[in-house]
Design a protein around this motif. Structure first.
Motif, PDB file in Angstrom:
ATOM      1  N   ILE A 186       0.855  -1.184   0.000  1.00  0.00           N
ATOM      2  CA  ILE A 186       0.000   0.000   0.000  1.00  0.00           C
ATOM      3  C   ILE A 186       0.892   1.234   0.000  1.00  0.00           C
ATOM      4  O   ILE A 186       1.802   1.352   0.820  1.00  0.00           O
ATOM      5  CB  ILE A 186      -0.937   0.019   1.232  1.00  0.00           C
ATOM      6  CG1 ILE A 186      -1.994  -1.076   1.103  1.00  0.00           C
ATOM      7  CG2 ILE A 186      -1.611   1.375   1.378  1.00  0.00           C
ATOM      8  CD1 ILE A 186      -2.882  -1.198   2.309  1.00  0.00           C
ATOM      9  N   GLU A 187       0.627   2.139  -0.913  1.00  0.00           N
ATOM     10  CA  GLU A 187       1.376   3.390  -0.990  1.00  0.00           C
ATOM     11  C   GLU A 187       0.404   4.534  -0.720  1.00  0.00           C
ATOM     12  O   GLU A 187      -0.347   4.935  -1.601  1.00  0.00           O
ATOM     13  CB  GLU A 187       2.028   3.542  -2.362  1.00  0.00           C
ATOM     14  CG  GLU A 187       3.005   2.424  -2.712  1.00  0.00           C
ATOM     15  CD  GLU A 187       3.451   2.476  -4.149  1.00  0.00           C
ATOM     16  OE1 GLU A 187       4.096   3.475  -4.536  1.00  0.00           O
ATOM     17  OE2 GLU A 187       3.143   1.521  -4.891  1.00  0.00           O
ATOM     18  N   GLY A 188       0.432   5.017   0.511  1.00  0.00           N
ATOM     19  CA  GLY A 188      -0.505   6.054   0.916  1.00  0.00           C
ATOM     20  C   GLY A 188      -1.196   5.670   2.212  1.00  0.00           C
ATOM     21  O   GLY A 188      -0.714   4.824   2.964  1.00  0.00           O
ATOM     22  N   ASP A 189      -2.335   6.290   2.472  1.00  0.00           N
ATOM     23  CA  ASP A 189      -3.044   6.101   3.735  1.00  0.00           C
ATOM     24  C   ASP A 189      -3.781   4.762   3.773  1.00  0.00           C
ATOM     25  O   ASP A 189      -4.670   4.504   2.953  1.00  0.00           O
ATOM     26  CB  ASP A 189      -4.017   7.260   3.938  1.00  0.00           C
ATOM     27  CG  ASP A 189      -4.843   7.111   5.203  1.00  0.00           C
ATOM     28  OD1 ASP A 189      -4.369   6.441   6.140  1.00  0.00           O
ATOM     29  OD2 ASP A 189      -5.959   7.659   5.251  1.00  0.00           O
ATOM     30  N   HIS A 190      -3.425   3.941   4.729  1.00  0.00           N
ATOM     31  CA  HIS A 190      -4.075   2.638   4.929  1.00  0.00           C
ATOM     32  C   HIS A 190      -5.568   2.800   5.201  1.00  0.00           C
ATOM     33  O   HIS A 190      -6.400   2.042   4.688  1.00  0.00           O
ATOM     34  CB  HIS A 190      -3.385   1.917   6.089  1.00  0.00           C
ATOM     35  CG  HIS A 190      -4.115   0.726   6.608  1.00  0.00           C
ATOM     36  ND1 HIS A 190      -5.120   0.818   7.565  1.00  0.00           N
ATOM     37  CD2 HIS A 190      -4.005  -0.594   6.314  1.00  0.00           C
ATOM     38  CE1 HIS A 190      -5.587  -0.378   7.820  1.00  0.00           C
ATOM     39  NE2 HIS A 190      -4.931  -1.250   7.090  1.00  0.00           N
ATOM     40  N   HIS A 191      -5.937   3.778   6.030  1.00  0.00           N
ATOM     41  CA  HIS A 191      -7.348   3.966   6.375  1.00  0.00           C
ATOM     42  C   HIS A 191      -8.191   4.284   5.144  1.00  0.00           C
ATOM     43  O   HIS A 191      -9.364   3.919   5.076  1.00  0.00           O
ATOM     44  CB  HIS A 191      -7.506   5.083   7.402  1.00  0.00           C
ATOM     45  CG  HIS A 191      -6.851   4.805   8.704  1.00  0.00           C
ATOM     46  ND1 HIS A 191      -7.264   3.813   9.553  1.00  0.00           N
ATOM     47  CD2 HIS A 191      -5.781   5.384   9.315  1.00  0.00           C
ATOM     48  CE1 HIS A 191      -6.499   3.787  10.632  1.00  0.00           C
ATOM     49  NE2 HIS A 191      -5.595   4.720  10.507  1.00  0.00           N
ATOM     50  N   ASN A 192      -7.595   4.972   4.186  1.00  0.00           N
ATOM     51  CA  ASN A 192      -8.327   5.309   2.968  1.00  0.00           C
ATOM     52  C   ASN A 192      -8.770   4.055   2.227  1.00  0.00           C
ATOM     53  O   ASN A 192      -9.853   4.014   1.643  1.00  0.00           O
ATOM     54  CB  ASN A 192      -7.432   6.165   2.058  1.00  0.00           C
ATOM     55  CG  ASN A 192      -8.198   6.765   0.903  1.00  0.00           C
ATOM     56  OD1 ASN A 192      -9.097   7.569   1.091  1.00  0.00           O
ATOM     57  ND2 ASN A 192      -7.843   6.368  -0.313  1.00  0.00           N
ATOM     58  N   VAL A 193      -7.935   3.007   2.275  1.00  0.00           N
ATOM     59  CA  VAL A 193      -8.279   1.746   1.627  1.00  0.00           C
ATOM     60  C   VAL A 193      -9.434   1.065   2.363  1.00  0.00           C
ATOM     61  O   VAL A 193     -10.293   0.423   1.747  1.00  0.00           O
ATOM     62  CB  VAL A 193      -7.050   0.816   1.561  1.00  0.00           C
ATOM     63  CG1 VAL A 193      -7.392  -0.500   0.883  1.00  0.00           C
ATOM     64  CG2 VAL A 193      -5.908   1.504   0.814  1.00  0.00           C
ATOM     65  N   VAL A 194      -9.472   1.214   3.672  1.00  0.00           N
ATOM     66  CA  VAL A 194     -10.565   0.645   4.462  1.00  0.00           C
ATOM     67  C   VAL A 194     -11.881   1.362   4.148  1.00  0.00           C
ATOM     68  O   VAL A 194     -12.958   0.769   4.229  1.00  0.00           O
ATOM     69  CB  VAL A 194     -10.240   0.718   5.965  1.00  0.00           C
ATOM     70  CG1 VAL A 194     -11.402   0.207   6.803  1.00  0.00           C
ATOM     71  CG2 VAL A 194      -8.978  -0.079   6.267  1.00  0.00           C
ATOM     72  N   GLY A 195     -11.794   2.647   3.774  1.00  0.00           N
ATOM     73  CA  GLY A 195     -13.013   3.339   3.376  1.00  0.00           C
ATOM     74  C   GLY A 195     -13.168   4.758   3.857  1.00  0.00           C
ATOM     75  O   GLY A 195     -14.089   5.464   3.436  1.00  0.00           O
TER      76      GLY A 195
END
Length: 219
Positions: A186-195
């Protein structure tokens, strides 16, 4: 994800009794906000996403987040407290196309055979509405995170789809569930991937004059 065992100590802002409303049915978004120390109300918009179009995948998530938040905002009964309403929508961008929830096992299998071994961008639109002192203010932004997927075998794809987890999540995968081992990088904010991107949400709230600690749940 798990909730913290103790609540964060509220600052003076928490005494204001800021109300947080999440315009989303996503359990992952709710869990993320709870883990961050918040206790949001959940109001689902019921927006029909099927006919919404935009110039590109990121703009599409922004528009869907706006529609969801504004639909819920129109139904809210304000009670004098500062009210923060957050709407989000996530989609995976691959080859310039936006991919939301597959909805069926066949679509999820097809999606994973396209995604495996490749890198896509998970876009999450955020639309924030703040009511305070009779005034209304709005901010929107899109968080984008690059996601690299493992090169799954056909057997792994079939087994994952059989769990049904990928059928009802954006991009047909989770990073915080059974799909976690299938995400290589993951390149960037992990939380963004969660939603929902917590750093991005903090910046939007700050721009609207709402201090992050004022939203922490009170003891």
């Amino acid at each position: 994800m798990s909730e913290p065992t103790t609540d964060p100590t509220p600052t003076d802002g928490a005494a204001d009794g800021v109300r947080l409303v999440l315009a989303s049915a996503s359990p992952a978004r709710l869990a993320t906000l709870r883990s961050a120390g918040f206790d949001p109300e959940v109001v689902v918009s019921g927006v029909d996403e099927s006919d919404v179009v935009a110039d590109n995948p990121a703009a599409l998530t922004a528009e869907l987040a706006r529609l969801k938040a504004e639909a819920v905002d129109a139904t809210l009964a304000l009670d004098g407290r500062t009210t923060v309403l957050v709407g989000c929508d996530s989609m995976l961008e691959l080859d310039g196309q936006a991919y939301g929830k597959p909805g069926s096992a066949a679509a999820a299998v097809e999606r994973w055979r396209l995604m495996r071994g490749r890198t896509g961008v998970l876009n999450t639109g955020h639309h924030v509405v703040v009511h305070t002192g009779g005034a209304r203010a709005v901010r929107s932004a899109v968080g984008s995170t690059r996601v690299t997927f493992a090169d799954l075998s056909d057997a792994e794809v079939d087994a994952y789809v059989a769990t049904r987890e990928p059928l009802e999540v954006a991009g047909a995968f989770t990073v915080d569930g059974l799909g976690g081992p299938f995400v290589e990088r993951i390149e960037g904010d992990h939380h963004n991937v969660v939603g929902i991107s917590l750093p991005l949400l903090r910046r939007l709230l700050a721009d609207l004059g709402v201090a992050w600690p004022s939203l922490w749940r009170r003891r």
